[in-house]
Design a protein around this motif. Sequence first.
Motif, short mmCIF file in Angstrom:
data_model
loop_
_atom_site.label_atom_id
_atom_site.label_comp_id
_atom_site.label_asym_id
_atom_site.label_seq_id
_atom_site.Cartn_x
_atom_site.Cartn_y
_atom_site.Cartn_z
N TYR B 151 41.58 46.86 30.31
CA TYR B 151 41.29 45.63 29.60
C TYR B 151 40.43 45.89 28.35
N ALA B 152 40.81 45.18 27.27
CA ALA B 152 39.96 45.11 26.09
C ALA B 152 38.88 44.08 26.40
N PRO B 153 37.69 44.18 25.83
CA PRO B 153 37.24 45.15 24.83
C PRO B 153 36.65 46.43 25.42
N LEU B 154 36.59 46.55 26.77
CA LEU B 154 36.03 47.78 27.33
C LEU B 154 36.82 48.99 26.83
N SER B 155 38.16 48.91 26.92
CA SER B 155 38.97 50.06 26.55
C SER B 155 38.99 50.30 25.05
N THR B 156 38.93 49.22 24.25
CA THR B 156 39.07 49.40 22.81
C THR B 156 37.74 49.72 22.14
N THR B 157 36.66 49.20 22.67
CA THR B 157 35.40 49.29 21.94
C THR B 157 34.30 50.04 22.69
N TYR B 158 34.10 49.71 23.97
CA TYR B 158 32.85 50.14 24.61
C TYR B 158 32.95 51.43 25.42
N SER B 159 34.09 51.69 26.02
CA SER B 159 34.16 52.86 26.89
C SER B 159 34.13 54.14 26.06
N ASN B 160 33.29 55.11 26.50
CA ASN B 160 33.31 56.38 25.78
C ASN B 160 33.89 57.50 26.65
N THR B 161 34.84 57.13 27.53
CA THR B 161 35.54 58.14 28.32
C THR B 161 36.91 58.41 27.70
N ASN B 162 37.75 59.19 28.39
CA ASN B 162 39.01 59.65 27.78
C ASN B 162 40.12 58.60 27.80
N VAL B 163 39.87 57.45 27.15
CA VAL B 163 40.87 56.38 27.14
C VAL B 163 42.11 56.82 26.37
N MET B 164 41.89 57.47 25.23
CA MET B 164 43.02 57.85 24.37
C MET B 164 43.96 58.80 25.07
N ALA B 165 43.40 59.89 25.63
CA ALA B 165 44.25 60.90 26.27
C ALA B 165 45.03 60.28 27.43
N THR B 166 44.36 59.46 28.23
CA THR B 166 45.07 58.82 29.35
C THR B 166 46.18 57.91 28.83
N GLY B 167 45.84 57.16 27.76
CA GLY B 167 46.83 56.27 27.17
C GLY B 167 48.05 57.04 26.68
N VAL B 168 47.81 58.16 26.02
CA VAL B 168 48.93 58.97 25.53
C VAL B 168 49.77 59.46 26.70
N GLY B 169 49.11 59.90 27.78
CA GLY B 169 49.83 60.38 28.95
C GLY B 169 50.73 59.30 29.54
N ILE B 170 50.19 58.08 29.69
CA ILE B 170 50.98 56.98 30.27
C ILE B 170 52.09 56.58 29.32
N PHE B 171 51.78 56.55 28.01
CA PHE B 171 52.77 56.22 26.98
C PHE B 171 53.98 57.15 27.10
N ILE B 172 53.71 58.45 27.19
CA ILE B 172 54.81 59.43 27.25
C ILE B 172 55.59 59.28 28.56
N THR B 173 54.86 59.18 29.68
CA THR B 173 55.54 59.07 30.97
C THR B 173 56.42 57.82 31.04
N GLY B 174 56.02 56.76 30.33
CA GLY B 174 56.84 55.56 30.29
C GLY B 174 58.26 55.85 29.83
N LEU B 217 63.76 46.98 30.16
CA LEU B 217 63.31 45.82 29.39
C LEU B 217 61.79 45.66 29.38
N GLY B 218 61.11 46.20 30.38
CA GLY B 218 59.66 45.99 30.46
C GLY B 218 58.83 47.12 29.90
N THR B 219 59.25 48.36 30.17
CA THR B 219 58.42 49.51 29.80
C THR B 219 58.08 49.58 28.31
N PRO B 220 59.02 49.23 27.40
CA PRO B 220 58.65 49.26 25.98
C PRO B 220 57.41 48.43 25.68
N VAL B 221 57.21 47.34 26.41
CA VAL B 221 56.07 46.47 26.12
C VAL B 221 54.75 47.15 26.47
N ILE B 222 54.71 47.89 27.57
CA ILE B 222 53.45 48.60 27.88
C ILE B 222 53.22 49.71 26.86
#
Lengths: 97, 549
Positions: B151-174, B217-222
């Motif tokens: 959830y934003a804004p924790l993921s977009t602004t406040y968290s200083n953990t590896n949000v980006m790398a995890t996001g990239v991993g999920i993006f690719i696996t999608g 139909l759904g995965t592109p949205v995530i």
Amino acid sequence: MSEHIVPIKIYLSIWLTLMVLTGVTIWVAYYDLKQFSVIVALSIAVFKALLVVLYFMHVRYSSRLTKVIIAAGVFWLIILIALTFSDYWTRNWQAAF
Amino acid sequence: MISTAPKPSEVIVPPQRHYLNAGYGVKSWLLTTDHKRIGLLYLASITLFFFLGGAFATIIRLELATPAGDLVSSENYNKFFTMHGVVMIFFFLIPSVPAVLGNFLIPLMIGAKDVAFPRLNLLSWYVYNIGAIITLYAIIAGGVDTGWTFYAPLSTTYSNTNVMATGVGIFITGFSSILTGLNFIVTIHTLRAPGLTWLKMPLFLWAHYATSLIQVLGTPVIAITILLLAFERAVHVGIFDPALGGDPVLFQHLFWFYSHPAVYIMILPSMGIVSEIVATFVRKNIFGYKFIAFSSIAIAVFGFLVWGHHMFVSSQSVYAGMVFSFLSMAVAIPSAVKVFNWTATLYKSSVSYQTPMLYAFGFIGLFTIGGLTGLFLAALGFDVHVHDTYFVVAHFHYIMVGGAIMGYLGGLHYWWPKISGRMYPEGWAKLGVLTIFVGFNLTFFPQFLLGYMGMPRRYHAYSEEFQVLNVMSSAGASILAVGYLLPMIYLIWSMRYGPVASANPWPSTGLEWRTSSPPPPENFEKTPVVTWHAYEFKPRDQAEIVGEF
Ligand SMILES: [Cu+2]
């Protein structure tokens, strides 16, 4: 699975149309059309997307099944937008009772 | 020729040539385009992630054995439940049944040599692993703490953990999920054997067709949602941050547009498995075949209209909440149609209580509890009371673990003779399913009570009065862990030492049972012609299978 060869002339004219429409989008942006500016910009964008899907992605020459799948994709986008806006449009409604 | 089921006294000769002995080197596996081998590659990958996700769950349950937050710090606890969710959902549950059993079985069930795009199929496995490795990197490099929901804004602004790398991993696996779904849709449309019309198809195929629709139909949205999150986090484009002109609730809309239907990606394939198992072990035509088939499609479509039930307390408009509440109630209908039809099939039948059937019973019971508590949560007023409590945690574990994983394991046992050419040990398997059932309920039933009493989720400490139920839950989790280790051990054991399986050990009617166990690389000696309905059984005393072959 029939291979349809599209003449290069069509590709070029579609490309040219896309370029011209990009120019139109920029040109229109300089005029203040009030509430219509978003509508105009989005209409041009949708038309361009349609050209890309129909010609560059060959959907115009594809089987009916492919067309149905593409239509489903568009329909799903409408679901996404419509139900999201069921939230945004009604957020400020006053309670009637 | 009428194929007959072998009597136990007969000695079964395994086939000379099959997909497992078609090549032995590492290359013969890593470069294979055989859907059966790709299914096994997926099995190896997702099993690894299942036990990794299980390890995170173990830490969570150990911490919650005592009210004080004494085992891990609250920061690390946030990371552990986040990584438990991320690993289990994106890297185990979503690919589980489709990528393993779907891959293995769909071409066999439709009488084809392979899926429509065999190389794309192999590519999907590599894409999955690339995403998985990146996510593993994110975990090892310090983890993520946003919850699997990002959830934003924790993921977009406040968290200083590896949000980006995890996001990239999920993006690719999608994309591996999209490729699998696309492949199945085209395969089922174009490669069905002569005579196999849509309404003769096994219900497993209908379930996978519906699942594939959701994946495509759904995965592109995530994917788009993760991309927007990354843009905002990296270059501060105002999508979700009100200070930049965005709206944090928009993130929840986009996220749940995919993530609610994603639950159906997990549960629909298991429903397909249960239909196959129920028909086989009561040796009866499924009651209401068409209803079960079309309810899968209905779930795939209507599942996209209900996501707002996750957002009742998010400042979403009350009016939208009412619409989403109503639609969520409505989507229960096609699920209930399935449960009622399975029950009607069981009515006045004689059941053989073998392991896959026990898993199917487990699925039906636990899924029903999970589904009914889902209706509680879809009710606006009740949801406000239990939102973000353990009631929700218990509810979705009844669906995903009690439902989806029960179905997955049932299917794995049911088709194990076909996959490995060996029978699993029935006694151990029954012990396994019993252990899982007891362990599961002891773990998650107390969580309904905890949630109703008001214990919030996602905290590492809690007040004293919740301890008894939490200890029960942790004890159940350790039983559940044993229950999951058992099948892993005896299934691997059976690959070498299990009794040799016949082509059709249950026996059943599907095409996959009309070729050798394990099947040859090209699946069938000659293209089958289907003249029978999916569940046309002869009476029990006549062992033959309906249909010339
Ligand atoms: Cu939901």
